[in-house]
Design a protein around this motif. Structure first.
Motif, PDB file in Angstrom:
ATOM      1  N   GLN A   1     -28.136  31.186-107.279  1.00  0.00           N
ATOM      2  CA  GLN A   1     -28.187  30.495-108.793  1.00  0.00           C
ATOM      3  C   GLN A   1     -28.672  31.414-109.924  1.00  0.00           C
ATOM      4  O   GLN A   1     -27.812  31.297-110.824  1.00  0.00           O
ATOM      5  CB  GLN A   1     -29.267  29.153-108.611  1.00  0.00           C
ATOM      6  N   GLY A   2     -29.620  32.312-109.411  1.00  0.00           N
ATOM      7  CA  GLY A   2     -30.291  33.112-110.455  1.00  0.00           C
ATOM      8  C   GLY A   2     -28.959  34.321-111.170  1.00  0.00           C
ATOM      9  O   GLY A   2     -29.101  34.898-111.923  1.00  0.00           O
TER      10      GLY A   2
ATOM     11  N   SER B   1     -25.996  24.561-112.959  1.00  0.00           N
ATOM     12  CA  SER B   1     -27.050  24.263-111.769  1.00  0.00           C
ATOM     13  C   SER B   1     -26.374  23.907-110.452  1.00  0.00           C
ATOM     14  O   SER B   1     -25.157  23.001-110.811  1.00  0.00           O
ATOM     15  CB  SER B   1     -27.959  22.883-112.022  1.00  0.00           C
TER      16      SER B   1
ATOM     17  N   GLU C   1     -29.592  17.949-111.733  1.00  0.00           N
ATOM     18  CA  GLU C   1     -30.626  17.985-112.862  1.00  0.00           C
ATOM     19  C   GLU C   1     -31.142  16.533-112.991  1.00  0.00           C
ATOM     20  O   GLU C   1     -30.275  15.670-113.455  1.00  0.00           O
ATOM     21  CB  GLU C   1     -30.204  18.693-114.253  1.00  0.00           C
TER      22      GLU C   1
ATOM     23  N   SER D   1     -42.293  25.521-111.876  1.00  0.00           N
ATOM     24  CA  SER D   1     -41.096  25.681-111.036  1.00  0.00           C
ATOM     25  C   SER D   1     -40.695  27.165-110.427  1.00  0.00           C
ATOM     26  O   SER D   1     -41.157  28.241-111.325  1.00  0.00           O
ATOM     27  CB  SER D   1     -39.486  25.341-111.662  1.00  0.00           C
TER      28      SER D   1
ATOM     29  N   GLY E   1     -38.343  28.405-109.035  1.00  0.00           N
ATOM     30  CA  GLY E   1     -36.679  29.057-108.988  1.00  0.00           C
ATOM     31  C   GLY E   1     -35.818  28.286-107.639  1.00  0.00           C
ATOM     32  O   GLY E   1     -36.262  27.384-107.146  1.00  0.00           O
ATOM     33  N   SER E   2     -34.818  28.957-107.573  1.00  0.00           N
ATOM     34  CA  SER E   2     -33.771  28.384-106.533  1.00  0.00           C
ATOM     35  C   SER E   2     -34.019  28.860-105.181  1.00  0.00           C
ATOM     36  O   SER E   2     -33.442  28.525-104.212  1.00  0.00           O
ATOM     37  CB  SER E   2     -32.444  28.801-106.971  1.00  0.00           C
ATOM     38  N   LEU E   3     -35.018  29.947-104.808  1.00  0.00           N
ATOM     39  CA  LEU E   3     -34.979  30.341-103.642  1.00  0.00           C
ATOM     40  C   LEU E   3     -36.295  30.513-102.965  1.00  0.00           C
ATOM     41  O   LEU E   3     -36.548  30.264-101.842  1.00  0.00           O
ATOM     42  CB  LEU E   3     -34.711  31.937-103.577  1.00  0.00           C
TER      43      LEU E   3
ATOM     44  N   HIS F   1     -42.050  31.545-111.015  1.00  0.00           N
ATOM     45  CA  HIS F   1     -42.285  32.813-110.124  1.00  0.00           C
ATOM     46  C   HIS F   1     -41.691  33.951-110.664  1.00  0.00           C
ATOM     47  O   HIS F   1     -41.501  34.945-110.022  1.00  0.00           O
ATOM     48  CB  HIS F   1     -41.415  32.424-108.947  1.00  0.00           C
TER      49      HIS F   1
ATOM     50  N   TRP G   1     -35.764  36.319-113.154  1.00  0.00           N
ATOM     51  CA  TRP G   1     -35.284  36.970-114.457  1.00  0.00           C
ATOM     52  C   TRP G   1     -34.947  35.948-115.370  1.00  0.00           C
ATOM     53  O   TRP G   1     -35.228  35.916-116.725  1.00  0.00           O
ATOM     54  CB  TRP G   1     -34.565  38.161-114.356  1.00  0.00           C
TER      55      TRP G   1
ATOM     56  N   SER H   1     -35.575  32.735-115.508  1.00  0.00           N
ATOM     57  CA  SER H   1     -36.517  31.837-116.172  1.00  0.00           C
ATOM     58  C   SER H   1     -37.361  32.665-117.139  1.00  0.00           C
ATOM     59  O   SER H   1     -38.019  31.890-117.935  1.00  0.00           O
ATOM     60  CB  SER H   1     -37.491  31.663-114.923  1.00  0.00           C
TER      61      SER H   1
HETATM   62  N1  UDP Z   1     -33.570  25.968-112.976  1.00  0.00           N
HETATM   63  C1  UDP Z   1     -33.062  25.032-112.960  1.00  0.00           C
HETATM   64  N2  UDP Z   1     -34.044  23.832-112.875  1.00  0.00           N
HETATM   65  C2  UDP Z   1     -34.913  23.964-111.980  1.00  0.00           C
HETATM   66  C3  UDP Z   1     -35.390  25.114-111.548  1.00  0.00           C
HETATM   67  C4  UDP Z   1     -34.719  26.348-111.957  1.00  0.00           C
HETATM   68  O1  UDP Z   1     -32.114  24.611-113.878  1.00  0.00           O
HETATM   69  O2  UDP Z   1     -35.627  22.861-111.642  1.00  0.00           O
HETATM   70  C5  UDP Z   1     -32.686  27.389-113.339  1.00  0.00           C
HETATM   71  C6  UDP Z   1     -33.564  28.158-114.217  1.00  0.00           C
HETATM   72  O3  UDP Z   1     -33.157  27.780-115.425  1.00  0.00           O
HETATM   73  C7  UDP Z   1     -32.867  29.612-113.850  1.00  0.00           C
HETATM   74  C8  UDP Z   1     -32.331  29.315-112.585  1.00  0.00           C
HETATM   75  O4  UDP Z   1     -32.518  28.093-112.241  1.00  0.00           O
HETATM   76  O5  UDP Z   1     -31.672  29.649-114.853  1.00  0.00           O
HETATM   77  C9  UDP Z   1     -33.247  30.479-111.545  1.00  0.00           C
HETATM   78  O6  UDP Z   1     -33.121  31.577-111.794  1.00  0.00           O
HETATM   79  P1  UDP Z   1     -34.247  32.762-111.887  1.00  0.00           P
HETATM   80  O7  UDP Z   1     -33.388  33.955-111.941  1.00  0.00           O
HETATM   81  O8  UDP Z   1     -35.325  32.330-112.756  1.00  0.00           O
HETATM   82  O9  UDP Z   1     -34.932  32.578-110.387  1.00  0.00           O
HETATM   83  P2  UDP Z   1     -34.015  32.455-108.768  1.00  0.00           P
HETATM   84  O10 UDP Z   1     -33.807  31.156-108.761  1.00  0.00           O
HETATM   85  O11 UDP Z   1     -32.920  33.562-109.022  1.00  0.00           O
HETATM   86  O12 UDP Z   1     -35.193  32.988-108.045  1.00  0.00           O
END
Ligand code: UDP
Length: 450
Positions: A20-21, A246, A250, A270, A272-274, A349, A352, A354
């Motif tokens: 996602q990131g 996403s 959402e 939040s 993030g995605s992982l 978390h 980058w 976020s």
């Molecule tokens: N995000 C979102 N909704 C959530 C949590 C995260 O849309 O409830 C999006 C957030 O806006 C960001 C991405 O998921 O664009 C996460 O990317 P990030 O680089 O912050 O962290 P990763 O998921 O790679 O650890």
């Protein structure tokens, strides 16, 4: 549009990764470059594929990766190797066909822009004599730390001893050993991982989702290191007119809940995605939020709490304690949440994306990094840019105090002021004559010059 006929329809093939990131900035980059007149093919894995209906302006190319999920517990190096091997021939076939079709002579000048972990794309481009550019979706400040890892392993400083965690790392000011990525990874595993990173050998340029004012020193070091143009064109979130990127749905209902909260009163949480957590961490987070007495919006991704589907492990009495004051949801429209006037802080978390999204909205942060570049980002947020508080540990009292320091105390107000001034600087860097504006112009010229 820049009104230059040379670029009308010039083909770019963007190769995205299934994280996602990484996907988000790639889609944003595609939108930006499309708006500059390029024709965009978005090559993506079947796993975590983007929604084509959000991007009718792109052609999508699905690469069968043979994965059904990203297994966070599996060997990451092996996963990346298999992912790259599985996708390579399909991209090569596609590009060969495009070139051979020859209907459009511009196909000989296809430029491949690939995510840095999709290194096979560079190999394919090089086989076909096409130009390749890398998109980096981490912070620039992370890379000097990453590049220093072989030296630190050779010097026996990594994997780090607990007693050294708070010490500053020589030549990597202001990072401490605790801020280094993969600082507890055994040398053999780190060596494998670093070898994989070396697979991106000869990009003609690098695109970085950052701003000169924010990471000038790291960008200068990286320009010296890589000896190719580095285009810092962030924050892409503000540069691109891009609908949702996403993978998960959402929950937009939270916006009407935010509408009812007082200005700057809500802590948005939040990871993030992982990132994942265990039951104890969930409990400490929950009670910390409850005891802070502040309204909160808390994203708990399904499957992110080990051993449970969603929030089955929330402690007894929590829901009653916070009724009317907090919302727990599976996935938020984060961009909208951070731009909402009710949000006063972001407990993150420090991924980058976020980080950039929070900076772009002038929202100060509580930093709870989990892995990779997040620890470096957290250090910069809290110590250098001073728009974030480092969460020392995940205990109820520490959480409660951090939330109140950020949302209620003067310390938090000062951080908010600094965050707002960073938001302004980020905005100016996108205006005509600003550094990201100029870098994008240079990137467009660079891409057209072949
Ligand atoms: N995000 C979102 N909704 C959530 C949590 C995260 O849309 O409830 C999006 C957030 O806006 C960001 C991405 O998921 O664009 C996460 O990317 P990030 O680089 O912050 O962290 P990763 O998921 O790679 O650890």
């Amino acid at each position: 549009m820049m009104g230059d006929e040379r670029k009308r329809g010039k083909p770019l093939v963007l190769v995205a990764s299934p994280f996602q990131g990484h996907m988000t900035p790639m889609l944003q980059l595609g939108s930006v470059l499309h708006s500059k007149g390029f024709s965009i093919t978005l090559a993506h894995t079947k796993l975590n594929s983007p929604d084509p209906s959000n991007h009718p302006e792109f052609v999508f190319l699905t690469l069968s990766d043979n994965f059904s999920a990203i297994d966070a517990s599996a060997n990451y190096t092996k996963f990346l190797e298999a992912l790259n091997n599985n996708c390579k021939m399909q991209l090569q076939d596609h590009l060969t066909r495009k070139i051979e079709e020859g209907k459009d002579e511009m196909n000989h000048t296809i430029t491949v822009i690939h995510d840095n972990i999709m290194y096979f794309a560079e190999e394919v481009a090089s086989n076909l004599n096409l130009r390749s550019i890398v998109l980096r979706s981490c912070s620039a400040s992370y890379m000097p730390a990453f590049l220093a890892l072989p030296r630190l392993h050779a010097e026996g400083k990594l994997p780090v001893q607990d007693s050294m965690l708070q010490e500053l790392v020589p030549e990597l000011h202001p990072l401490r050993y605790k801020d280094l990525p993969f600082n507890d990874t055994p040398t053999e595993v780190a060596t494998e991982m670093l070898a994989l990173a070396e697979r991106v050998r000869t990009p003609s340029a690098i695109i970085w989702n950052t701003m000169e004012f924010l990471e000038h020193s790291a960008l200068t070091q990286l320009r010296q290191h890589y000896q190719v143009p580095i285009f810092a064109i962030g924050p892409l979130i503000k540069m691109a007119r891009c609908p949702s990127t996403s993978f998960l749905e959402e929950d937009t209902g939270c916006i009407s809940w935010l509408d009812k909260q007082a200005p700057r009163s809500v802590i948005y949480v939040s990871l993030g995605s992982l990132a994942t957590m265990d039951e104890t961490e969930l409990t400490e987070t929950a009670w910390g939020l409850a005891k802070s007495k502040q309204p909160f919006l808390w994203v708990v991704r399904p499957g992110s709490v080990s051993g449970s589907e969603w929030i089955e492990f929330l402690p007894e009495g929590f829901t009653e304690e916070v009724r009317g004051r907090g919302l727990v949801l599976k996935w938020a429209p984060q961009k909208q949440v951070l731009s909402h006037s009710a949000v006063g802080g972001f407990w993150s978390h420090c991924g980058w994306n976020s980080t950039l999204e929070s900076i772009s909205e002038g929202v100060p942060m509580i930093c709870q990094p989990v892995m990779g570049d997040q620890c470096v980002n957290s250090r910069y947020l809290s110590y250098v840019w001073r728009v974030g508080l480092e969460l020392e540990n995940l205990e109820i009292k520490v959480v409660e105090s951090a939330i109140r320091r950020l949302l209620v105390d003067e310390e938090g107000q000062e951080m908010r002021q600094r965050a707002i001034s960073m938001k302004e600087k980020a905005k100016y860097s996108l205006f005509k004559g600003g550094s990201s504006f100029n870098s994008l112009k240079d990137l467009v010229e660079f891409t057209l010059a072949r």
